[in-house]
Design a protein around this motif. Structure first.
Motif, PDB file in Angstrom:
ATOM      1  N   VAL A  48       0.860  -1.187   0.000  1.00 46.00           N
ATOM      2  CA  VAL A  48       0.000   0.000   0.000  1.00 46.00           C
ATOM      3  C   VAL A  48       0.894   1.235   0.000  1.00 46.00           C
ATOM      4  O   VAL A  48       1.841   1.313   0.796  1.00 46.00           O
ATOM      5  N   VAL A 101      -6.894   5.576   4.826  1.00 45.25           N
ATOM      6  CA  VAL A 101      -5.518   5.969   5.166  1.00 45.25           C
ATOM      7  C   VAL A 101      -5.548   7.401   5.680  1.00 45.25           C
ATOM      8  O   VAL A 101      -6.188   8.276   5.066  1.00 45.25           O
ATOM      9  N   GLN A 152      -6.076  12.963   4.681  1.00 45.32           N
ATOM     10  CA  GLN A 152      -6.455  11.707   4.020  1.00 45.32           C
ATOM     11  C   GLN A 152      -5.832  11.719   2.620  1.00 45.32           C
ATOM     12  O   GLN A 152      -6.423  12.239   1.670  1.00 45.32           O
ATOM     13  N   VAL A 170      -3.362   3.205   8.794  1.00 43.81           N
ATOM     14  CA  VAL A 170      -4.027   2.481   7.715  1.00 43.81           C
ATOM     15  C   VAL A 170      -5.071   1.554   8.338  1.00 43.81           C
ATOM     16  O   VAL A 170      -4.762   0.798   9.258  1.00 43.81           O
ATOM     17  N   GLU A 192      -3.115  10.605   7.681  1.00 41.73           N
ATOM     18  CA  GLU A 192      -1.779  11.082   8.040  1.00 41.73           C
ATOM     19  C   GLU A 192      -1.900  12.312   8.927  1.00 41.73           C
ATOM     20  O   GLU A 192      -2.827  13.102   8.766  1.00 41.73           O
ATOM     21  N   GLN A 209       5.562   3.290   2.904  1.00 36.39           N
ATOM     22  CA  GLN A 209       5.048   2.155   2.139  1.00 36.39           C
ATOM     23  C   GLN A 209       4.673   1.081   3.156  1.00 36.39           C
ATOM     24  O   GLN A 209       5.444   0.819   4.085  1.00 36.39           O
ATOM     25  N   PHE A 241      -4.923   6.445  -1.400  1.00 43.56           N
ATOM     26  CA  PHE A 241      -3.956   5.346  -1.368  1.00 43.56           C
ATOM     27  C   PHE A 241      -4.094   4.480  -2.605  1.00 43.56           C
ATOM     28  O   PHE A 241      -5.112   4.525  -3.309  1.00 43.56           O
ATOM     29  N   GLN A 242      -3.045   3.702  -2.813  1.00 43.67           N
ATOM     30  CA  GLN A 242      -3.038   2.773  -3.934  1.00 43.67           C
ATOM     31  C   GLN A 242      -2.614   1.409  -3.406  1.00 43.67           C
ATOM     32  O   GLN A 242      -1.587   1.298  -2.737  1.00 43.67           O
ATOM     33  N   GLN A 243      -3.403   0.386  -3.684  1.00 42.44           N
ATOM     34  CA  GLN A 243      -3.070  -0.972  -3.240  1.00 42.44           C
ATOM     35  C   GLN A 243      -2.490  -1.765  -4.406  1.00 42.44           C
ATOM     36  O   GLN A 243      -3.101  -1.825  -5.469  1.00 42.44           O
ATOM     37  N   VAL A 299       1.288   7.797  10.181  1.00 46.96           N
ATOM     38  CA  VAL A 299       0.312   7.265   9.226  1.00 46.96           C
ATOM     39  C   VAL A 299      -0.517   6.186   9.915  1.00 46.96           C
ATOM     40  O   VAL A 299      -0.014   5.452  10.775  1.00 46.96           O
ATOM     41  N   PRO A 339       0.769   5.753  -0.528  1.00 47.95           N
ATOM     42  CA  PRO A 339      -0.138   6.896  -0.647  1.00 47.95           C
ATOM     43  C   PRO A 339      -0.259   7.313  -2.116  1.00 47.95           C
ATOM     44  O   PRO A 339       0.716   7.230  -2.855  1.00 47.95           O
TER      45      PRO A 339
END
Lengths: 138, 204
Positions: A21, A53, A32, A67, A55, A126, A35-37, A65, A23
C-alpha cells in the motif's frame, strides 16, 4: 469436497505473495492522502483490504500514518505487516526498531495499523502486508 | 577375511548412517532479524519481541509529543534503573539500545554517556575528558551542562499460564520518562507480548 480441502490451501500457498500500500498522489481531503493498493495476493487482500488511510504530524515534525484494514473472512485470520519509510528523494530511512509485526483480525473486523516516521526527513511511506500461519506453513 | 569383511560392513553402515543423519537436519542459514520467519520461543524473549516492544514504546513516546516540549533541543536523556524481572537472563541493552538509537534518530534527544545511575558513567573516558576540559576552562565548580533533562526507567515482567499442554507466556515491557525539573513522570509506556503454544516454533 476432500479434493477442494486439499487443493485450495495448495493454490493459496502458491500465491503467498506480498501486498503493498502506498499513498496516492490524488488526495481524499486534509489528512487523508488517498492510497493505492498493489494486490498480488487475493487471499491476503480478502482479510486485509485497505479501507482508509490517514496522516498527521506528531512530536513537532514526525509524520504519522494510520491504515485501516478490513477482513471479509468468516474466521479469525493472521497476517504480518511492516512500514518502510523514505525521504522525499526516495532514499530509505532505516529505523532501529521498526520490524515485521504480527496481527490477528477477527471475522468482519476493521483494525488500524499505525507507524510514526523514524525521523523528520522521512516523509514517504510504504506498507507491506504478508500472510502468516498459512495451513501449509505449519 | 571375516574380520575385514565385518570391518568393511561396519564402515559402510557408519557412512550410510552418517549420510542419513546429515540429510535429516537443516543447514544453518542467515535470517533477517527484523523478518517474520524467526524462531518463536515460549521460554525466552526473542529478538523480534525486543523489536516489537521497542517499536511500540518509541512510537508511543513520539505520539505523546512530550519531547517536542523539552526545555532544550535536543533534550538530554539519562538512563536510570532498568530491571529484568523475568526468568530469562538477558542483557537489558537488547531493549534499551534499540530505544536509544531510535530516539537519537528523531533528533530530539541525546543520551548522556557521562552521567549515569549511582554516579557511574557509561563512558568513563568521555567523563574524564569532559571533567578535564571543564577544569582547564575554569568551569570546574559550575553546574555541569550535561545534566539530564529527562531520565528513563524500565522494567520487564513475565506472566505464565497453561491449560493442558498449551503454554502461554506474556512479557510486559514497562517504561517511564521523568522530567527532572518536576520529578514527575511525563510519559509512561506499557507493551505486552503474548506467545502461546505447546512448543517453540518457526515464524509468526
Amino acid at each position: 469436497m476432500k479434493l477442494t480441502a486439499i487443493f485450495l490451501p495448495i493454490l493459496a500457498a502458491a500465491c503467498n505473495t506480498m501486498n503493498t500500500v502506498v499513498p496516492a498522489s490524488t488526495g481524499g481531503g486534509p489528512g487523508q492522502p488517498g492510497f493505492q493498493q498493489v494486490v498480488t495476493n487475493g487471499w491476503l487482500n480478502s482479510k486485509t483490504n485497505v479501507t482508509d488511510v490517514r496522516e498527521d504530524v506528531v512530536n513537532g515534525d514526525q509524520k504519522r500514518v494510520q491504515v485501516t484494514v478490513y477482513s471479509d473472512q468468516l474466521t479469525t485470520q493472521n497476517f504480518s505487516y511492516h512500514f518502510e519509510w523514505f525521504t522525499a528523494t526516495g532514499m530509505r530511512v532505516q529505523s532501529a526498531t521498526q520490524a515485521w509485526q504480527s496481527r490477528q483480525i477477527k471475522p468482519k473486523e476493521s483494525l488500524t495499523l499505525q507507524s510514526v516516521a523514524p525521523s523528520p526527513d522521512a516523509t514517504q511511506w510504504q506498507l507491506k502486508l504478508l500472510d502468516t500461519n498459512h495451513p501449509l506453513d505449519q | 577375511m571375516n574380520s575385514s569383511a565385518a570391518t568393511l560392513s561396519s564402515l559402510a553402515l557408519s557412512a550410510i548412517a552418517g549420510a542419513f543423519a546429515s540429510g535429516c537436519g537443516s543447514p544453518a542459514t542467515y535470517k533477517d532479524s527484523r523478518g517474520n520467519d524467526l524462531v518463536v520461543s515460549l521460554d525466552k524473549v526473542n529478538v523480534q519481541d525486543f523489536n516489537q516492544a521497542a517499536d511500540k514504546l518509541v512510537q508511543s513516546m513520539a505520539t505523546s509529543g512530550v519531547l517536542a516540549n523539552a526545555p532544550r533541543k535536543p533534550a538530554v536523556l539519562g538512563i536510570s534503573r532498568v530491571v529484568n524481572d523475568t526468568s530469562d537472563q538477558f542483557d537489558t541493552d537488547q531493549l534499551l539500545k534499540r530505544i536509544r538509537v531510535a530516539l537519537l534518530q528523531t533528533g530530539k534527544v541525546q543520551v548522556s554517556t557521562t552521567v549515569g545511575l549511582g554516579g557511574r558513567a557509561e563512558d568513563p573516558m568521555a567523563k574524564g575528558t569532559k571533567d578535564m576540559n571543564d577544569f582547564v576552562s575554569g568551569k570546574g565548580s559550575a553546574v555541569p551542562d550535561n545534566l539530564p533533562d529527562y531520565t528513563l526507567t524500565a522494567k520487564i515482567l513475565e506472566n505464565r499460564a497453561s491449560a493442558g499442554s498449551t503454554k502461554q507466556v506474556t512479557y510486559t515491557f514497562q517504561m517511564s520518562l521523568t522530567d527532572v525539573r518536576s520529578g514527575n513522570a511525563v510519559w509512561e509506556g506499557n507493551e505486552e507480548i503474548t506467545k502461546q503454544g505447546s512448543k517453540s516454533s518457526l515464524g509468526f
